[in-house]
Scaffold this motif. Structure first.
Motif, PDB file in Angstrom:
ATOM      1  N   ALA A   3       0.829  -1.208   0.000  1.00 36.79           N
ATOM      2  CA  ALA A   3       0.000   0.000   0.000  1.00 36.79           C
ATOM      3  C   ALA A   3       0.862   1.255   0.000  1.00 36.79           C
ATOM      4  O   ALA A   3       0.484   2.277  -0.596  1.00 36.79           O
ATOM      5  N   VAL A   4       2.032   1.206   0.644  1.00 37.86           N
ATOM      6  CA  VAL A   4       2.909   2.375   0.694  1.00 37.86           C
ATOM      7  C   VAL A   4       3.454   2.682  -0.695  1.00 37.86           C
ATOM      8  O   VAL A   4       3.504   3.845  -1.114  1.00 37.86           O
ATOM      9  N   LYS A   5       3.844   1.642  -1.443  1.00 37.04           N
ATOM     10  CA  LYS A   5       4.351   1.860  -2.800  1.00 37.04           C
ATOM     11  C   LYS A   5       3.252   2.393  -3.716  1.00 37.04           C
ATOM     12  O   LYS A   5       3.502   3.260  -4.548  1.00 37.04           O
ATOM     13  N   MET A   6       2.040   1.880  -3.550  1.00 36.02           N
ATOM     14  CA  MET A   6       0.928   2.368  -4.372  1.00 36.02           C
ATOM     15  C   MET A   6       0.630   3.831  -4.072  1.00 36.02           C
ATOM     16  O   MET A   6       0.384   4.624  -4.977  1.00 36.02           O
ATOM     17  N   MET A   7       0.668   4.212  -2.777  1.00 45.09           N
ATOM     18  CA  MET A   7       0.434   5.606  -2.403  1.00 45.09           C
ATOM     19  C   MET A   7       1.539   6.499  -2.951  1.00 45.09           C
ATOM     20  O   MET A   7       1.272   7.627  -3.394  1.00 45.09           O
ATOM     21  N   ALA A   8       2.778   6.007  -2.942  1.00 46.23           N
ATOM     22  CA  ALA A   8       3.897   6.775  -3.485  1.00 46.23           C
ATOM     23  C   ALA A   8       3.715   7.014  -4.978  1.00 46.23           C
ATOM     24  O   ALA A   8       3.929   8.131  -5.467  1.00 46.23           O
ATOM     25  N   ALA A  58       4.428  17.006  -3.833  1.00 49.48           N
ATOM     26  CA  ALA A  58       3.836  15.674  -3.996  1.00 49.48           C
ATOM     27  C   ALA A  58       4.827  14.713  -4.648  1.00 49.48           C
ATOM     28  O   ALA A  58       4.929  13.545  -4.251  1.00 49.48           O
ATOM     29  N   ILE A  59       5.589  15.200  -5.626  1.00 49.09           N
ATOM     30  CA  ILE A  59       6.590  14.351  -6.276  1.00 49.09           C
ATOM     31  C   ILE A  59       7.689  13.971  -5.291  1.00 49.09           C
ATOM     32  O   ILE A  59       8.102  12.812  -5.217  1.00 49.09           O
ATOM     33  N   VAL A  60       8.166  14.935  -4.506  1.00 45.64           N
ATOM     34  CA  VAL A  60       9.222  14.661  -3.520  1.00 45.64           C
ATOM     35  C   VAL A  60       8.714  13.697  -2.448  1.00 45.64           C
ATOM     36  O   VAL A  60       9.421  12.748  -2.064  1.00 45.64           O
ATOM     37  N   ALA A  61       7.495  13.918  -1.961  1.00 44.04           N
ATOM     38  CA  ALA A  61       6.933  13.030  -0.940  1.00 44.04           C
ATOM     39  C   ALA A  61       6.745  11.619  -1.493  1.00 44.04           C
ATOM     40  O   ALA A  61       7.051  10.626  -0.807  1.00 44.04           O
ATOM     41  N   GLY A  62       6.272  11.505  -2.715  1.00 45.62           N
ATOM     42  CA  GLY A  62       6.104  10.191  -3.338  1.00 45.62           C
ATOM     43  C   GLY A  62       7.431   9.489  -3.545  1.00 45.62           C
ATOM     44  O   GLY A  62       7.562   8.288  -3.304  1.00 45.62           O
ATOM     45  N   GLY A  63       8.442  10.241  -3.974  1.00 42.29           N
ATOM     46  CA  GLY A  63       9.769   9.659  -4.141  1.00 42.29           C
ATOM     47  C   GLY A  63      10.351   9.198  -2.814  1.00 42.29           C
ATOM     48  O   GLY A  63      10.962   8.131  -2.723  1.00 42.29           O
ATOM     49  N   GLY A  64      10.160   9.998  -1.771  1.00 44.23           N
ATOM     50  CA  GLY A  64      10.632   9.609  -0.440  1.00 44.23           C
ATOM     51  C   GLY A  64       9.944   8.359   0.066  1.00 44.23           C
ATOM     52  O   GLY A  64      10.585   7.467   0.630  1.00 44.23           O
ATOM     53  N   LEU A  65       8.637   8.282  -0.121  1.00 42.95           N
ATOM     54  CA  LEU A  65       7.895   7.072   0.280  1.00 42.95           C
ATOM     55  C   LEU A  65       8.354   5.852  -0.500  1.00 42.95           C
ATOM     56  O   LEU A  65       8.487   4.761   0.059  1.00 42.95           O
ATOM     57  N   LEU A  66       8.624   6.035  -1.783  1.00 43.49           N
ATOM     58  CA  LEU A  66       9.065   4.924  -2.611  1.00 43.49           C
ATOM     59  C   LEU A  66      10.435   4.425  -2.166  1.00 43.49           C
ATOM     60  O   LEU A  66      10.658   3.212  -2.076  1.00 43.49           O
ATOM     61  N   LEU A  67      11.348   5.354  -1.861  1.00 39.25           N
ATOM     62  CA  LEU A  67      12.668   4.953  -1.357  1.00 39.25           C
ATOM     63  C   LEU A  67      12.559   4.280  -0.002  1.00 39.25           C
ATOM     64  O   LEU A  67      13.221   3.268   0.267  1.00 39.25           O
ATOM     65  N   PHE A  68      11.727   4.822   0.880  1.00 40.27           N
ATOM     66  CA  PHE A  68      11.546   4.251   2.219  1.00 40.27           C
ATOM     67  C   PHE A  68      10.967   2.842   2.126  1.00 40.27           C
ATOM     68  O   PHE A  68      11.398   1.935   2.839  1.00 40.27           O
ATOM     69  N   ALA A  69       9.997   2.639   1.240  1.00 40.01           N
ATOM     70  CA  ALA A  69       9.351   1.333   1.099  1.00 40.01           C
ATOM     71  C   ALA A  69      10.314   0.308   0.501  1.00 40.01           C
ATOM     72  O   ALA A  69      10.290  -0.863   0.881  1.00 40.01           O
ATOM     73  N   SER A  70      11.165   0.736  -0.432  1.00 38.35           N
ATOM     74  CA  SER A  70      12.083  -0.216  -1.055  1.00 38.35           C
ATOM     75  C   SER A  70      13.226  -0.587  -0.104  1.00 38.35           C
ATOM     76  O   SER A  70      13.721  -1.700  -0.141  1.00 38.35           O
ATOM     77  N   ARG A  71      13.661   0.322   0.756  1.00 43.56           N
ATOM     78  CA  ARG A  71      14.717   0.016   1.725  1.00 43.56           C
ATOM     79  C   ARG A  71      14.212  -0.864   2.846  1.00 43.56           C
ATOM     80  O   ARG A  71      14.942  -1.682   3.367  1.00 43.56           O
ATOM     81  N   LYS A  72      12.960  -0.694   3.216  1.00 44.89           N
ATOM     82  CA  LYS A  72      12.398  -1.437   4.327  1.00 44.89           C
ATOM     83  C   LYS A  72      12.172  -2.908   3.973  1.00 44.89           C
ATOM     84  O   LYS A  72      12.329  -3.782   4.805  1.00 44.89           O
ATOM     85  N   SER A  73      11.834  -3.189   2.718  1.00 46.21           N
ATOM     86  CA  SER A  73      11.525  -4.572   2.328  1.00 46.21           C
ATOM     87  C   SER A  73      12.728  -5.316   1.794  1.00 46.21           C
ATOM     88  O   SER A  73      13.804  -4.997   1.752  1.00 46.21           O
TER      89      SER A  73
END
Length: 73
Positions: A3-8, A58-73
């Motif tokens: 869900a985090v990647k989809m939101m990103a 929105a682009i920066v927040a989405g990019g940050g969420l995408l990086l956070f989600a990929s590092r966490k998994s």
């Protein structure tokens, strides 16, 4: 896909659309008067401007969420 990647991805796409289009319009119908069976209404077109900082944010927040989600998994 989590869900985090989809939101990103939604944030990134929304930010890009905000930068490309910059504004959107919608029509609002209001009732002005009602005299017996006769009803008068007015259609107003409203335009909403999207600030550049909101699209970039929105682009920066989405990019940050995408990086956070990929590092966490």
């Amino acid at each position: 896909m989590s869900a985090v990647k989809m939101m990103a991805i939604v944030l990134i796409i929304g930010g890009l659309l905000g930068l490309v289009y910059g504004q959107f319009s919608y029509t609002k119908e209001t009732q002005q008067a009602k005299l017996g069976p006769l009803e008068l209404s007015v259609k107003d077109t409203e335009t909403v401007n999207i600030p550049v900082w909101a699209g970039v944010g929105a682009i920066v927040a989405g990019g940050g969420l995408l990086l956070f989600a990929s590092r966490k998994s």
